[in-house]
Design a protein around this motif. Structure first.
Motif, short mmCIF file in Angstrom:
data_model
loop_
_atom_site.label_atom_id
_atom_site.label_comp_id
_atom_site.label_asym_id
_atom_site.label_seq_id
_atom_site.Cartn_x
_atom_site.Cartn_y
_atom_site.Cartn_z
N VAL A 293 -23.64 -29.16 107.50
CA VAL A 293 -24.64 -26.85 107.63
C VAL A 293 -25.56 -26.54 105.58
O VAL A 293 -25.06 -27.61 105.66
CB VAL A 293 -23.32 -25.86 107.19
N TRP A 294 -26.31 -26.15 106.09
CA TRP A 294 -27.22 -26.31 105.12
C TRP A 294 -26.57 -23.77 104.56
O TRP A 294 -26.75 -24.06 104.99
CB TRP A 294 -28.61 -26.01 105.11
N ALA A 295 -26.39 -24.42 103.43
CA ALA A 295 -27.15 -22.68 102.97
C ALA A 295 -28.32 -22.45 102.69
O ALA A 295 -28.98 -23.13 101.81
CB ALA A 295 -26.02 -22.06 102.02
N ILE A 296 -28.63 -20.89 102.59
CA ILE A 296 -29.92 -20.38 102.26
C ILE A 296 -29.64 -19.19 101.47
O ILE A 296 -28.80 -18.28 102.49
CB ILE A 296 -31.45 -20.49 103.34
N ARG A 297 -30.42 -18.36 101.11
CA ARG A 297 -30.23 -17.50 100.54
C ARG A 297 -31.13 -17.00 100.62
O ARG A 297 -32.78 -16.55 100.47
CB ARG A 297 -30.16 -17.46 99.14
#
Length: 54
Positions: free
Chosen positions: A8-12
């Motif tokens: 997974v990738w985290a984005i804000r």
């Protein structure tokens, strides 16, 4: 203890009143997915289009 079963990738969120951090699943090359912020409901395209400015 939790275990990650998929990458997974985290984005804000960029909404100034929100700034929620959330996860998105990487997609195959050439494909995009629409993601919605859980905090404010803002819609994003991930990955961002190549011609979109930061």
């Amino acid at each position: 203890m939790a275990r990650i079963i998929r990458p997974v990738w985290a984005i804000r969120c960029v909404n100034s009143s929100c700034k929620t951090l959330f996860e998105v699943v990487p997609v195959e090359d050439g494909k995009t997915q629409e993601v919605i912020c859980h905090g404010c409901g803002e819609h994003y395209m991930y990955p961002p289009p190549k011609d979109e400015k930061n």
